[in-house]
Design a protein around this motif. Structure first.
Motif, short mmCIF file in Angstrom:
data_model
loop_
_atom_site.label_atom_id
_atom_site.label_comp_id
_atom_site.label_asym_id
_atom_site.label_seq_id
_atom_site.Cartn_x
_atom_site.Cartn_y
_atom_site.Cartn_z
N GLU A 291 50.52 -69.89 -4.91
CA GLU A 291 50.26 -68.96 -3.80
C GLU A 291 48.77 -68.90 -3.47
N GLN A 295 47.21 -70.08 0.12
CA GLN A 295 46.51 -69.10 0.94
C GLN A 295 45.09 -69.57 1.27
N ALA A 312 55.62 -70.00 2.98
CA ALA A 312 56.77 -69.24 3.50
C ALA A 312 58.02 -69.56 2.69
N TYR A 315 57.87 -67.62 -0.55
CA TYR A 315 58.22 -66.22 -0.35
C TYR A 315 59.72 -66.05 -0.08
N SER A 316 60.28 -66.98 0.71
CA SER A 316 61.69 -66.88 1.06
C SER A 316 62.57 -67.05 -0.17
N GLU A 320 60.61 -62.38 -1.24
CA GLU A 320 59.45 -61.50 -1.05
C GLU A 320 59.26 -61.29 0.46
N ASP A 321 60.16 -60.50 1.00
CA ASP A 321 60.24 -60.41 2.45
C ASP A 321 59.03 -59.74 3.08
N LYS A 323 55.94 -59.95 2.13
CA LYS A 323 54.90 -60.97 2.21
C LYS A 323 55.22 -61.99 3.30
N LEU A 324 56.50 -62.31 3.40
CA LEU A 324 56.91 -63.29 4.42
C LEU A 324 56.66 -62.76 5.82
#
Length: 421
Positions: A291, A295, A312, A315-316, A320-321, A323-324
């Motif tokens: 991550e 980033q 993405a 996160y998916s 981790e919605d 953050k998404l």
């Protein structure tokens, strides 16, 4: 003091006025040999306008001299008078001894003007007329290489290599390595890279050899050359990426990751190394490190879509919605209607029970993901749950066509057909 010596003296003294007056006098002379030498001297010192005045005078007296036409055309090209120069060059005909020279001049002009096919046509004609002249064969090979005709170029370089090691300071071995690599004939390129390394070990040669080995499936040899390269030049940044990729192919994922990080420490602005490090960290099961790298890649270039997709996806998969949503809302302009990212948004909206938004995102993703059976299955389930039966049938038919062994959706489709009957 002779007039030629006077020309050179005024040039060296920077006495432009005196030089101009002398040229006016020279143009009254009928000593054409002296005038020709004076024009050449002026060209050598970069006085193209003054040289052109003399060539123009000479052509008034000797209008059929092909060499004068070529020489004046060269000065006119330097002065930006292209149309007049081309007229002079095309006025040199096949019956003139200097015709091949004119063809070469035209080829040079077309090449510099970005007209590759025209340049190639002229040099090909010259090669046809004098096929055994090394300089012309070399010029022809150079244009073939530039035009992407790698096989033809390689054949000419090979012929030349039988006669000479280099032309104009350019190594035929180096050209063969470059030509074979450019044409993706990496195995053929390797012996020429190795021959160059026997003579001189330089960073660019090591990298070229390593890339050829990597592309040929010999990652171990690639790593060996890249290790030598990094020791020789720790700031040869491309070496870190290729070495890491080679180690990854060899299954040495931890070493690959460490090398990507070494490269980042050397070049903190390399977004591609950060992406590679992120993917490598994911492969090693280090999501937090991944991550961070991803980033950082996006911070360097917010329009860099690949790390955006990878992050993405991370996160998916981790659901981790929050953050998404933050990531894709912040970068909306960069990814727009990208199908996979819309799919991630659809899954997140559905989990978050934002069904209207999920429906919109599913529809956007569907346009580009009709061959992804996993997505189609999720979309079909969503549409069934939302009671959108007709739309669901369309998606299920595509899903069953794509994965006919899926018994659940085949049974669903048959049940729907039975209801219609």
């Amino acid at each position: 003091m002779g007039q030629l010596q006077q020309v050179e003296r005024y040039i060296q003294e920077g006495d432009v006025d005196a030089l101009g007056r002398l040229i006016e006098q020279l143009n009254e002379s009928t000593d054409f040999d002296m005038l020709y030498e004076a024009a050449g001297l002026l060209v050598d010192y970069g006085f193209m306008g003054e040289a052109d005045r003399i060539y123009e005078t000479l052509l008034l007296h000797l209008p059929d001299e092909a060499q004068l036409k070529i020489d004046r055309a060269s000065t006119l090209l330097e002065l930006g008078e292209e149309d007049e120069a081309l007229l002079l060059l095309t006025d040199v005909g096949p019956d003139d001894e200097e015709y091949v020279q004119a063809l070469l001049a035209l080829a040079d002009y077309y090449q510099m003007s970005g007209m590759a096919e025209a340049a190639l046509s002229k040099i090909k004609e010259a090669h046809t007329l004098v096929p055994y002249e090394p300089v012309i064969r070399f010029a022809y090979a150079e244009l073939l290489l530039e035009s992407g005709k790698y096989g033809e170029a390689a054949r000419l370089y090979l012929d030349l290599l039988e006669e000479t090691d280099e032309i104009g300071g350019i190594s035929m071995v180096a050209r063969l390595a470059e030509t074979y690599s450019a044409g993706a004939a990496y195995e053929e390129a390797i012996p020429y890279y190795e021959k160059m390394l026997q003579d001189q070990v330089l960073p660019d040669i090591l990298f070229g050899a390593a890339f050829a080995y990597f592309q040929s499936g010999n990652a171990e040899r690639a790593v060996a050359h890249l290790t030598d390269l990094i020791e020789m030049d720790p700031d040869y940044f491309s070496a870190y990426m290729l070495a890491g990729q080679s180690l990854s192919v060899m299954g040495e994922d931890r070493q690959a990751y460490d090398l990507f990080k070494d490269g980042i420490r050397r070049d903190e602005f390399d977004k591609e190394l950060r992406l590679a490090a992120g993917k490598s960290a994911l492969k090693l099961g280090l999501p937090e490190e991944a991550e961070g790298h991803l980033q950082e890649a996006l911070a360097l270039d917010p329009e860099y879509v690949e790390p955006l997709i990878t992050l993405a996806s991370l996160y998916s998969e981790g659901e981790e919605d929050a953050k998404l949503f933050e990531l894709l809302s912040y970068t909306k302009e960069e990814w727009g209607d990208h199908p996979l990212l819309n799919a991630f948004m659809a899954y997140a909206y559905e989990r978050d029970e934002q069904y209207d938004d999920a429906y919109v995102s599913y529809g956007k993703a569907y346009v580009g993901m009709r061959d992804d059976h996993g997505f189609l299955e999720s979309y079909a389930n969503f549409l069934v749950e939302e009671g959108k039966r007709e739309e669901a049938l369309v998606v299920v038919k595509e899903l069953v066509s794509l994965v006919p062994e899926n018994e659940y959706w085949r049974a669903y489709l048959e049940a729907q057909n039975d209801e219609e009957v």
